[in-house]
Enzyme design. Structure first.
Site, PDB file in Angstrom:
ATOM      1  N   THR A  31      85.663  33.719   0.998  1.00  0.00           N
ATOM      2  CA  THR A  31      84.206  33.534   1.101  1.00  0.00           C
ATOM      3  C   THR A  31      83.595  33.309  -0.283  1.00  0.00           C
ATOM      4  O   THR A  31      82.533  33.853  -0.611  1.00  0.00           O
ATOM      5  CB  THR A  31      83.526  34.733   1.807  1.00  0.00           C
ATOM      6  N   LYS A  66      91.899  25.167   4.344  1.00  0.00           N
ATOM      7  CA  LYS A  66      91.657  26.136   5.408  1.00  0.00           C
ATOM      8  C   LYS A  66      91.076  25.387   6.609  1.00  0.00           C
ATOM      9  O   LYS A  66      90.368  24.388   6.436  1.00  0.00           O
ATOM     10  CB  LYS A  66      90.665  27.180   4.893  1.00  0.00           C
ATOM     11  N   ARG A 112      82.074  38.839   0.628  1.00  0.00           N
ATOM     12  CA  ARG A 112      80.901  39.153   1.440  1.00  0.00           C
ATOM     13  C   ARG A 112      80.275  40.482   1.023  1.00  0.00           C
ATOM     14  O   ARG A 112      79.147  40.783   1.385  1.00  0.00           O
ATOM     15  CB  ARG A 112      81.287  39.251   2.922  1.00  0.00           C
ATOM     16  N   GLU A 126      93.531  38.378   1.343  1.00  0.00           N
ATOM     17  CA  GLU A 126      92.367  37.576   0.968  1.00  0.00           C
ATOM     18  C   GLU A 126      91.161  38.506   1.059  1.00  0.00           C
ATOM     19  O   GLU A 126      90.738  38.887   2.146  1.00  0.00           O
ATOM     20  CB  GLU A 126      92.196  36.392   1.919  1.00  0.00           C
TER      21      GLU A 126
END
Length: 319
Positions: A68, A128, A44, A40
């Site tokens: 993210t 998640k 960011r 993953e």
């Protein structure tokens, strides 16, 4: 196999923040060779999109997703780069609906029942759980799971080698996201051999392989009883007579008639049968599916490998 099933089989999703796309290929190689063909890559950093592109091009059978993800524009960029799934820290209904409408697997972040209900309303059953440890860990997930029977979770945040099994033992967990095998300082220092070793260690820790017993083939019930009795007498092992074999303790099984293996079999236990079979098959192992035995839920509880080792068959067993 769909994305969620593959993530379940892999068991651990390395969560990666890359500052430089040049590290994408050696990092992907370290993860792949270490036994985790999955990543993953978080949005960011500015290197995320290019890193996903490099990983998917160099390792086309690796399952690479984007983390993210905060906007629909990032979804488009991630998917165009090759991302097979999307993960977000929270639940943004606009982003989730956008992915659902385009059949893009997404696991939005949840931390409470209201988040879970919002996910259900948008048609999701896998979410998640973030930040996992800070939000109550596995006990919080168990508590939330009670009223939401169909929902499954991927906990991320504070998951590490020491608490991994406590999460994966709960059947509502599809996998755990973690960073402990892909620490930023190791990436920055180019220590990809250490990352590969940590990755392999994580897989071994997850699967929990353990010698359970040795099986010895004999030609008759009488010979099996005599052999087991000898072990029991010499080593103080309790003898237990079964339908097809006689055990001396839990370590020695003596077969009443020859079974798999020229000389007998070696039973290796694992924490998670389905995951173990997936990972062993990645390493080239083949299973004799005619040897499968199942529990009352229809799940595989035992299976033999096709190959023998010095006259011994190998028997994978659910602990």
């Amino acid at each position: 196999m769909n994305v969620i099933d593959e993530i379940y089989n892999i068991g651990i999703v390395p969560v990666i923040a890359l500052d430089n796309a040049k590290d994408a290929e050696p990092l992907a190689k370290a993860l792949y060779n270490g036994g985790l063909p999955c990543a993953e890559v978080t949005f960011r950093t500015d290197a995320a999109e290019e890193s996903i592109r490099i990983m998917t091009e160099k390792f086309p059978d690796m399952l690479v997703g984007a983390g993210t993800v905060l906007t629909t524009e990032q979804v488009d960029r991630a998917v165009a780069a090759g991302a097979k799934f999307i993960v977000s820290p929270g639940l943004n209904p606009k982003v989730v609906k956008y992915c659902v409408d385009k059949n893009i697997p997404i696991m939005p972040g949840t931390s409470n029942p209201s988040d879970v209900e919002a996910a259900l309303e948008l048609g999701l059953e896998v979410v998640k759980f973030f930040p996992a440890e800070a939000c109550g860990g596995i006990e919080m997930i168990k508590a939330m799971s009670a009223p939401y029977g169909k929902v499954r979770f991927m906990p991320t945040g504070g998951v590490n080698a020491s608490n991994l099994k406590s999460y994966l033992d709960f059947p509502k967990i599809i996998a755990c996201g973690g960073t402990w095998m892909v620490k930023k300082d190791l990436i920055a220092a180019g220590k990809f051999d250490e990352i590969e070793a940590l990755t392999r260690e994580a897989v071994v820790k997850m699967l929990g392989f353990e010698l359970m017993h040795i099986g010895i083939n004999t030609d008759s019930e009488d010979e099996a009883d005599k052999t087991a009795s000898a072990f029991a007498s010499l080593f103080g092992m309790p003898k237990k007579v079964g339908e097809g074999s006689v055990f001396a303790g839990t370590e020695i099984e003596v077969m009443k008639i020859p079974y798999y293996g020229k000389n007998g079999h070696i039973a290796i236990g694992t924490n998670y049968m389905k995951r173990a079979m997936y990972h062993l098959e990645r390493m080239g192992a083949k299973f004799n599916m005619d040897s499968v035995t199942r529990n009352d839920k229809g799940e595989i509880k035992a299976v033999y490998l096709e190959n023998e080792f010095s006259g011994f068959a190998v028997h994978l067993l659910q602990k």
